[in-house]
Design an enzyme around this catalytic site. Structure first.
Site, PDB file in Angstrom:
ATOM      1  N   GLU A  89     -20.650  19.576   6.349  1.00 37.09           N
ATOM      2  CA  GLU A  89     -20.429  18.292   5.624  1.00 37.09           C
ATOM      3  C   GLU A  89     -21.207  17.940   4.656  1.00 37.09           C
ATOM      4  OE1 GLU A  89     -20.069  18.821   8.794  1.00 37.09           O
ATOM      5  OE2 GLU A  89     -17.880  18.795   9.158  1.00 37.09           O
ATOM      6  N   HIS A 138     -12.824   9.714  15.276  1.00 42.99           N
ATOM      7  CA  HIS A 138     -11.572   9.727  14.587  1.00 42.99           C
ATOM      8  C   HIS A 138     -10.946   8.586  14.230  1.00 42.99           C
ATOM      9  CE1 HIS A 138     -12.423  13.781  16.793  1.00 42.99           C
ATOM     10  NE2 HIS A 138     -11.684  14.057  15.890  1.00 42.99           N
TER      11      HIS A 138
END
Lengths: 333, 327
Positions: B60, B129
């Site tokens: 990332e 999430h």
């Protein structure tokens, strides 16, 4: 003297049962997902059982385990009760994390099981800290850190390998190389697909092993642990395995073919062991059925325990955020 | 015109702008061959090839840092984080580099980059999430923070974000990805960044929301109407820079306000919005301003996800108390 794997019949049956417990537990989880008793994400370990069973067999009670979000196998192999694990999957207070962690965040303080880490690579620095803490405080223990091939792309992987080697920490890195980080094939993600070789660059002994062969995994883990326990610093074990199912419960799997999955299924760790045991006369008629019967009874009891459990009172959701809400002894198992 | 889900509408923007502008490219984890974790980038790699639709390893920080490098000299990367919770690994690149490039170079370098991130609860997963941590980015000078609330405005705002000369964090409410369809025109359209929209007019109270909470807020407004109070509902669309004018003039008119968000309460977006209202319209307020928010906890597992989220009842009750308050 090497801590060898003893390949007698009871021992092999024990390894088989350990893998069957994971396989059948997860098959039940799929059923519970389909009937909407488990919701959200469910990352199955189907195909990779030999890795957690083989490695964890070689551990001692005082050792620590750090795992990923695909950690049902590690949790069961490490001895977290199937009942409290199933309750956790269903989000019940009776679960090993009060239903707070669910499938992806399994923890168990008494067993030194530090997750259940949902962020790829996120567990590696944690493992370094646990091992450094053990070393500083004079505890004779090894931290085993499981992660996938995808983690090798993250910066934290490289930071952690360097630190562990630099400070000669008692860490066993275990890469569960299942060839895909979700949909990304290893060959498209890494310039060198031989992940064990990455570790070699950090000057630690590194070995790649057939992750479908539970005996080979255990033997390799024992060799690596002998090095670590002897004060030689970290070691690295790459277990080459395969995920039979989707990344989570559903994905289009456009990144691989059905034929590829079928070929790997035929090399699966349970089939592999039972075939070999049959050929060598170590598996007797009825052995596997007896194991399955025993495991299924354990699963039924776990499901009953979980279903009888309670959901957390919404008012209690404010607990365990910070210090004033630290749980009482025994509240979190 | 065609009826589209938010996923389809955003996919349309990417297709059209990549077609229109060779500088636009897409990168991230599984955005190519696999079509994206939510299948949002489906078809792009077939149309534009591997050089403009880049499957990256799990990295990332590398994805965002590389996007900055691409953006400083002529390209317009649209990076994807699979979940906003995964962007924490890239936070350093956003905060330390993307946000500061224009400042450090006195405007000589700009970072025309978009980082798309699905955010918020609604898929019954927990923690990373489902989180709603827009303040991390809204708090950072130099980053713009955009959060659409439906297929059509998502499509138009993403296009504006891609064309914007500065880095834009684009939060997509994943609960709305496939929840409903809207008419979306075939031709490209944009909405200006930094402008909120009044989506329901009313004179009794102002309800301020954005993203996935807008729908619940509108439902609460309908319940208030049945109860005899007309709520004005503002959809912020851009969190930073915040549209002071629209918020201020509405509350100037109504004298009462409730702010709704699913982010945790403390130091959340509501705190900033309320502070601005206190600064700008204090003498016109008829009642204390209330916040209906997530709690100061992590998003719980599926069984208690809805207990975490503001619901119509909580929004209605807060508005009712605000309406009933007497100085």
């Amino acid at each position: 003297m090497t801590d060898r794997v003893h390949l007698d019949r009871p021992r092999l049956l024990h390894l088989l049962e350990a893998m069957e417990r994971i396989r059948l537990f997860e098959a039940k989880c799929v059923e519970l997902y389909q009937t909407q008793k488990i919701l959200g994400f469910l990352h199955l370990y189907d195909g990779e059982e030999a890795v957690s069973v083989g490695v964890i067999e070689a551990l001692r009670p005082e050792d620590a385990v750090v795992a990923t979000y695909r950690e049902h196998g590690q949790a069961l192999a490490r001895g977290i009760g199937m009942d409290v694990l199933m309750a956790e999957m269903l989000g019940k207070v009776e679960g090993c994390c009060r239903g707070r962690g669910g499938s992806m965040h399994i923890f168990d303080a008494k067993k030194r099981f530090y997750g259940g880490n949902a962020i790829v690579g996120g567990g590696l620095p944690l493992a370094i800290g646990v091992a450094l803490g053990d070393k500083m405080q004079g505890r004779e223990a090894v931290t085993v850190c499981f992660f996938g091939d995808g983690a090798a792309g993250e910066g934290e992987f490289h930071e952690s390998l360097n630190l562990a080697a630099l400070w000669q920490l008692p860490v066993l890195f275990v890469c569960e190389n299942n060839l895909y980080s979700m949909g990304m094939a290893l060959g498209r993600a890494e310039v060198d697909t031989d992940i064990a070789r990455h570790a070699g660059g950090y000057t630690m002994p590194a070995e790649a092993v057939d992750g479908m062969d539970v005996v080979a995994v255990e033997a390799a883990a024992r060799r690596a642990l002998e090095h670590v326990r002897g004060g030689g610093g970290p070691a690295f074990l790459e277990c080459r395995t395969y995920r039979f199912r989707a990344h989570s419960m559903f994905d289009a799997q456009s990144y691989r073919t059905k034929e590829e999955v079928a070929a790997w299924r035929d090399k699966g760790p349970i089939l592999r062991l039972t075939r070999w045991m049959t050929e060598t006369g170590l598996l007797h008629a009825g052995d596997q059925a007896a194991i399955e019967e025993r495991v299924k009874a354990e699963i039924e009891a776990a499901v009953a325990f979980a279903e009888a459990g309670t959901l957390e009172d919404p008012a209690d959701l404010l607990k365990f955020v910070s210090m004033e809400n630290v749980p009482q002894e025994g509240a979190v198992r | 015109m065609a009826e589209k889900t938010m996923i389809e509408a955003l996919n349309l923007t990417l297709h059209q702008e990549m077609e229109a502008d060779d500088a636009v490219l897409v990168l991230g984890e599984d955005v190519g061959v696999d079509g994206g974790i939510f299948r949002l980038t489906e078809g792009l790699i077939e149309t534009f090839g591997e050089s403009r639709v880049i499957d990256t390893p799990l990295a990332e920080s590398g994805i965002v840092g590389m996007s900055i490098g691409l953006a400083v000299y002529g390209l317009k990367p649209v990076a994807e984080m699979q979940f906003s919770g995964f962007s924490y690994l890239a936070f350093h690149q956003l905060e330390s580099h993307a946000a500061r490039m224009r400042w450090r170079s006195q405007g000589r370098h700009t970072v025309p980059m978009v980082v798309r991130m699905p955010y918020g609860a609604g898929v019954r997963a927990l923690e990373h999430h489902s989180e709603s941590r827009e303040v991390y980015f809204a708090h950072t000078p130099g980053l713009k923070m955009v959060i659409p609330s439906g297929p059509r405005n998502a499509r138009a705002l993403l296009l504006a974000a891609i064309r914007d000369p500065d880095p834009v964090i684009f939060f997509e409410p994943k609960a709305l990805y496939r929840s409903h369809r809207e008419e979306v025109p075939d031709e490209a359209e944009t909405l200006p960044l930094g402008e909120a929209r009044i989506v329901r007019e009313g004179g009794d109270i102002t309800l301020i929301a954005y993203g996935a909470m807008l729908k619940r807020t509108l439902e609460a407004a309908e319940r208030l109407a049945e109860d005899g109070a007309e709520a004005e509902v503002i959809d912020l669309l851009t969190l930073s820079p915040l549209d002071d004018a629209t918020i201020t003039s509405s509350v100037f008119k109504t004298g009462r306000a409730v702010v709704v968000h699913e982010a945790p309460r403390s130091f959340g977006p509501g705190g900033e919005i309320v502070a601005r209202l206190v600064e700008n319209v204090f003498y016109h307020l008829e009642a204390p301003i209330r916040r209906v928010t997530g709690f100061d906890i992590h998003v719980p597992y599926f069984a208690r996800e809805q207990a975490y989220l503001p619901d119509v009842e909580r929004i209605f009750e807060a508005a009712r108390e605000t309406l009933d308050a007497r100085a």
